[in-house]
Design an enzyme around this catalytic site. Structure first.
Site, short mmCIF file in Angstrom:
data_model
loop_
_atom_site.label_atom_id
_atom_site.label_comp_id
_atom_site.label_asym_id
_atom_site.label_seq_id
_atom_site.Cartn_x
_atom_site.Cartn_y
_atom_site.Cartn_z
N HIS B 42 34.94 23.59 28.24
CA HIS B 42 35.12 25.11 27.94
C HIS B 42 34.04 25.90 28.64
O HIS B 42 34.31 26.84 29.08
CB HIS B 42 34.50 25.14 26.41
CG HIS B 42 34.26 26.48 25.86
ND1 HIS B 42 35.73 27.15 25.38
CD2 HIS B 42 33.39 27.42 25.66
CE1 HIS B 42 35.30 28.32 24.98
NE2 HIS B 42 33.94 28.64 25.08
N HIS B 88 39.81 31.98 21.27
CA HIS B 88 38.99 31.37 20.15
C HIS B 88 39.94 30.43 19.29
O HIS B 88 40.14 30.60 18.22
CB HIS B 88 38.29 32.36 19.31
CG HIS B 88 36.85 32.08 19.21
ND1 HIS B 88 36.29 31.87 17.90
CD2 HIS B 88 35.87 31.80 20.18
CE1 HIS B 88 34.74 31.68 18.58
NE2 HIS B 88 34.76 31.82 19.43
#
Lengths: 238, 891
Positions: B42, B88
């Site tokens: 990430h 998200h």
């Protein structure tokens, strides 16, 4: 008299303040100041706007904390003097919480936030906020709220109706009060009311979002224009 | 045998050895934690960086390309636009509401960090089939999550209290933590001192302040989850009393509730609403619970119900939603944010200037979201449900204050660097800003305002508490910034200073707890796994779409396609977002792209997100090209010139060769289209590991595009306008039904090849529309995409509120192919007959084929070839297209 002075009250969490300020200054050409919620003196203004938003995060019932802030005392004082006070959306909720207008605003019957254009019928043009409209005129304005269902006990509703305090109602594009035109379940299709003295106005729709042609409707402009003109002829130089 | 700590934290043995070698010693636990988040996929882009190099990133109008908090584009007059998209996905699969809400908070702070004011949000959402109850839950959750950050929904039970005259709103757990001594493992009660709590007086039915006497904490072994018809879910202990209607009005315990009971919830505090119980289920899970004893009354108020408005004051102006089975376990939630600023006021995330002060502003730091970034980098499995604490809690109210405070602080001129504190919190923001500037930092964790007692350095460094920003402030000018931040009621905490040695040195209670080169943290190892072409590609591509039978009833077929949730109006969703605040939105959601005016100028900006995962699944290279090409057509259809792209690349696990192949091919396609059309990619985000043990999402690159229109009066919208206008089809139609919505809806197939792409044709078709818009000869313009010409015609009729009479050729393409083909490089235009020759002249000059296919008028969509094919009234069309999603959600 020179320019009319508008106060745009900012609570923590207000978010339509810039839009109201913009319309008064840039579109209407009058004067506007941002006024922080801690301000205790609003006497240097002719008109007071309580804009939309989510004052204090709406952590309680909307408007319930804002009514306790220092600025609301001065709003009350100026209203008593006959100055013009307009509460838009969350501002309407605050006026109701503060007791400057009767009734309550509950969650929409569909329990959803709603942001869309609606039609409104103008039922009273004999107020400082609406004298530039025709009675019965149908307006197109956006709403954007979760808690806009107007509620009041029957006797209060009767008084409002008898006194002509209901200024705006949700309607069809033809001005009819029929099934399917009431977006939030408000009693008597109420979208906006004034106090008995007609100098405090609360409404759920956002006139500042429809005050220029480019925004697909300028039906809200005359509310601000009415206020400025009325103030110019009826209020004293500050 | 227990796993070694580095493995627990998600690092590989190779990575661990690499850290050890670089440091010349064993890393301690804090350092290991820091590496584990910054070297996660990430944050570190370990598997993607190599491929991302293919993207074109430069153009004369690009001020800031990839590598900063957001990309920035020059729009003239000294003004600029910052843009960025982020995913998200994982948090939203576990806890849809909060996941979606923090998605917005984070991206807004990225834009803010550039020194620009956030002016618009766009959501790009992907869900499984709407027929699945789980998908409905996620969809509803994600939509209201966005409208919470948008519109304020309750996160945890929060209470409002006054201590020493200060009013604050905190979670009940936080209140308990303040007064209860550190030992967390025993049930306790504590006396409260000088705490008043906002309460509800049953007699006067009004809100009042009441003295709070005690706070309790105990463990409950099980819970009851009550779902009501008003859409509320309550989690309570079985003995928790609820006001219910059963043989009169009584308090009954949650544990004895039954389906069908009527309960009264204090959603509206003044008027409890009756609502029916839909489901009662027991949850066997031990958790801590909290309570407060209040003078005279038990009715203290929690942050109740669903509240109003777009809290952060940033409109959600556009976006798109697709439904496809592959997203069932793993919905995609991508959010794009756009900011407007002045070029000379732009900020960078750089820790410049030795001796400058490192300041943390915003919320206090708690234990929420610890190691969330690492969580985003693993596949979802059964244990994901137990990961709820790793989803951060968002507070839009504080976010709005943060926006105003930071923008005002920048105006003081004392701020030299700004950085969002998102994934990996303090660790990432400090190491990234130091690494970019080639400096180091010395941090003192004792200066970090904490929300909970007894937090360890590991927890403080890794917390992902929301609504925090890092500012680098000029030495000696701290007071100016402090004054501004504190005026907005936010924490101002000088937590360190910029040092020359390139080392990130962290102190806690006088001891050094971490000492690592900032550059080392910021440079995760890169991997280049070998791509493997998946077997399904050729198999599905070989599905022949050449001999599909013609339908008996074209009306029925069109209605069926229009009711597909992928085609149907998304009004149900966007009505729940505020899309108007800031009074810039000139073209509202539902058109091709949103158009915002730039106040004080004649300019406008067009913005749009797009990405058809089905195309990419069936042919990643072509699908990647189409994602860019279609977004460009959406922008051009408003009359704006496409300028720049931000993207969010959603894929499965990059440790699998097949995913790597999909990824590299999709990037190749996007890069080629972006280069050819001259639309550079200025920022972006990669989201891998979007898979569960049963399913992997369709590879879904989402393109967020920005366009500029010099004179906003020349803007175009999709709806037909005037009776008598000529309807023109721009571009050639080929019999391309592979990967189409028609094939899926009518034949139940996701197969075949997506439509061919010819970038030269794309470029020319866009140019034709943009130039004709400038000439002011068009009445409407609409991109032709999913569902083909038939859907574009129906939409143009419905959006304009007027019908059309259309004639299509009888050959060589059969009518169903002509009507539903998803051939690229096409637009649907309408214009007054007197301007037709000018359009024809321009089309000829540009070498773009156009055909006249009918005229606007009446109140029906009428399509014929040598016979009548479609004849539907506007009402027929509207009733399926506009209400189909609402019906599915409310059924």
């Amino acid at each position: 008299m020179g320019k009319i002075k508008f106060a745009v009250v900012v609570f923590p969490g207000t978010n339509c303040d810039m839009d109201c300020h913009y319309v008064v200054k840039e579109v209407l050409g009058e004067d506007a100041d941002y006024v922080w919620h801690t301000q205790e003196d609003l006497s240097p203004y002719h008109c007071i706007i309580l804009p939309g938003g989510f004052s204090y995060g709406d952590y309680l019932r909307t408007g319930a904390i804002a009514k306790l802030s220092p600025v609301m005392e001065s709003v009350r004082k100026e209203a008593e003097k006959g100055k013009l006070v307009i509460g838009i959306c969350n501002g309407f909720q605050i006026l109701v919480e503060a007791g400057l207008l009767p009734g309550a605003l509950l969650k929409n019957t569909k329990l959803r936030f709603l942001c869309k254009f609606v039609y409104l019928r103008l039922d009273n043009n004999d107020t400082p906020f609406t004298h530039l409209y025709k009675k019965g005129e149908v307006l197109r304005m956006p709403i954007a709220h979760f808690e806009g269902r107007y509620f009041a006990p029957p006797e209060v509703l009767d008084t409002l109706e008898r006194n002509g305090q209901v200024v705006l109602r949700y309607s069809s594009s033809e001005g009819e009060l029929v099934e399917g035109v009431n977006p939030n379940g408000s009693l008597n299709f109420i979208a906006g009311i004034v106090n008995e003295k007609r100098n405090v106005f609360g409404l759920m729709p956002h006139p500042e979002r429809c005050s220029e042609k480019i925004l697909s409707s300028d039906d809200g402009y005359r509310i601000f224009k009415s206020m400025a003109e009325w103030a110019r002829t009826h209020l004293k130089e500050l | 045998m227990a796993k070694p700590l580095y493995k627990e934290l998600g690092l590989t043995r190779y990575e661990y050895e690499r850290i050890k070698k670089a440091l010349g010693r064993e890393p301690n636990i804090v350092e290991l934690g820091m590496f584990s988040v910054l070297w996660s996929e990430h944050c570190g882009y370990k598997h993607s960086r190599h491929f991302l190099k293919m993207f074109p990133t430069r153009a004369p109008w690009v001020i800031q390309g990839p590598g900063e908090n957001a990309g920035v584009v020059d729009i003239g007059d000294g003004q600029c636009i910052a843009m960025k998209m982020e995913s998200h996905n994982h948090p939203s699969a576990v806890e849809p509401f909060q996941g979606a809400a923090t998605g917005i908070g984070g991206i807004v702070r990225d834009i803010l960090a550039m020194g620009t004011r956030p002016i618009a949000l766009l959501d790009s959402l992907r869900f499984g089939s709407l027929n699945s109850p789980k998908v409905k839950y996620l969809f509803q959750g994600v939509v209201s999550g966005i409208s919470f950050y948008g519109n304020c929904l309750p996160a945890e039970e929060k209470i409002v209290l006054k201590t020493k005259g200060n009013m604050e709103c905190i979670s009940i757990e936080e209140l308990a933590n303040r007064f209860i001594p550190e030992n967390k493992n025993v049930p306790q009660a504590a006396e409260l001192e000088d705490v008043e709590i906002l309460s509800f007086d049953l007699h006067t039915r009004s809100v009042c302040w009441k003295r709070a006497l005690k706070v309790f904490r105990r463990k409950a072994p099980s819970f009851v989850e009550v779902t009501t018809s008003s859409g509320r879910r309550l989690l309570a202990t079985p003995d928790h009393p609820l006001l219910a209607f059963r043989r009169g009005l009584n308090f009954i315990s949650c544990g004895s509730l039954e389906k069908g009971d009527t309960v009264f919830l204090f959603q509206d505090l003044s008027y409890p609403r009756p609502t029916r119980v839909l489901k009662v289920s027991s949850v066997e899970e031990e958790r801590w619970v909290f309570d407060v004893e209040v003078e005279d009354t038990h009715l203290f108020l929690t942050q109740a119900g669903f509240a109003v408005h777009n809290c952060i004051g940033v409109p959600t102006v556009a976006g798109e939603i697709y439904f496809e089975d592959s997203y069932e376990d793993n919905p995609l939630v991508n959010v794009m944010c756009v900011g407007l600023g002045r070029i000379e006021e732009l900020q960078k995330g750089r820790a410049e200037g030795i001796g400058n002060t490192v300041v943390l502003v915003g919320s206090s730091t708690g234990r929420d979201g610890i190691a969330g970034a690492a969580f985003a980098s693993v596949e979802l499995g059964p244990e994901s449900e137990s990961k709820r604490p790793q989803v951060q809690i968002g507070d839009p109210f504080t976010e709005k204050l943060l926006i105003e405070a930071v923008l005002e602080a920048i105006k003081t001129g004392a701020v030299v660097g700004v950085q969002d504190m998102g994934a990996a919190g303090i660790t990432s923001s400090t190491s990234e800003t130091a690494a970019r500037a080639g400096t180091g930092m010395e941090l003192d964790l004792d200066k970090v305002p904490l929300r909970e007692k007894g937090m360890t350095p590991f927890e403080i460094m890794l917390s992902e508490s929301q609504e925090r920003m890092l500012l680098i402030v000029k030495k000696g000018e701290e007071e100016k910034v402090k004054k501004v931040i504190e005026k907005w009621g936010l924490n101002y905490a000088p937590i360190g200073i910029v040092t020359p040695d390139g080392i990130l040195r962290v102190k806690h209670k006088g001891e050094i707890v971490a000492e690592v080169p900032a550059k080392l943290l910021a440079e995760a190892p890169r991997y280049r796994p070998r791509p493997v072409k998946p077997a399904y590609i050729d198999e599905l591509a070989s599905f022949s779409t050449t001999n599909l039978p013609e339908p008996d009833d074209y009306n029925k077929v069109l209605i069926k396609v229009l009711s597909s949730p992928n085609i149907a109006s998304k009004e149900w969703a966007y009505e729940q977002y505020d899309h108007m605040v800031l009074v810039n939105t000139v073209i509202y959601p539902g058109g091709d792209a949103a158009l915002l005016r730039v106040k004080g100028t004649s300019k406008g900006i067009a913005i749009k997100t797009d990405g058809n995962g089905r195309y990419v699944y069936l042919n990643p290279y072509r699908g990647g090209m189409i994602a860019v090409a279609e977004a460009a057509r959406n922008i051009s259809a408003t009359g704006a010139q496409p300028l720049a792209i931000t993207d969010c690349l959603n894929f499965g696990s990059p440790e699998k060769g097949e995913v790597v192949w999909q990824f590299s091919e999709a990037i190749r396609g996007m890069a080629e289209a972006a280069s050819y059309l001259n639309i550079p990619i200025v920022s972006g985000n990669v989201s891998f590991y979007n898979e569960s043990p049963d399913r992997r999402v369709f590879p879904t690159p989402v393109v967020g595009m920005l366009g500029l229109i010099e004179n906003i009066d020349n803007r175009l919208t999709a709806g037909f306008k005037n009776s008598g206008d000529i309807v023109v089809l721009v571009g050639d139609t080929f019999p391309e039904l592979g990967a189409s919505e028609y094939l899926k809806e009518i034949f139940g197939k996701v197969a075949g090849e997506p439509p061919k792409v010819d970038l030269e044709r794309e470029w020319r078709a866009n140019k034709l529309v943009i130039e004709s818009a400038k000439l002011g000869i068009l009445s409407s313009a609409h991109d032709i995409a999913e569902g083909g010409l038939a859907v574009a015609l129906a939409e143009a009729c419905m959006l304009g509120g007027v019908g059309a009479n259309i004639r299509i050729p009888t050959s060589p393409i059969p009518p169903s192919y002509y009507l539903f083909s998803e051939s690229q490089a096409r637009f649907l235009l309408s214009l007054p007959p007197e301007y037709l020759h000018r359009l024809e002249g321009l089309a000829e000059e540009l070498g773009v084929p156009i055909s006249i296919i009918g005229e606007v008028g009446g109140n029906r969509l009428h399509i014929e070839s040598d016979r009548e094919l479609v004849s539907l009234s506007l009402q027929d069309l509207e009733s399926v297209w506009r209400y189909s999603i609402q019906r599915m959600m409310e059924s």
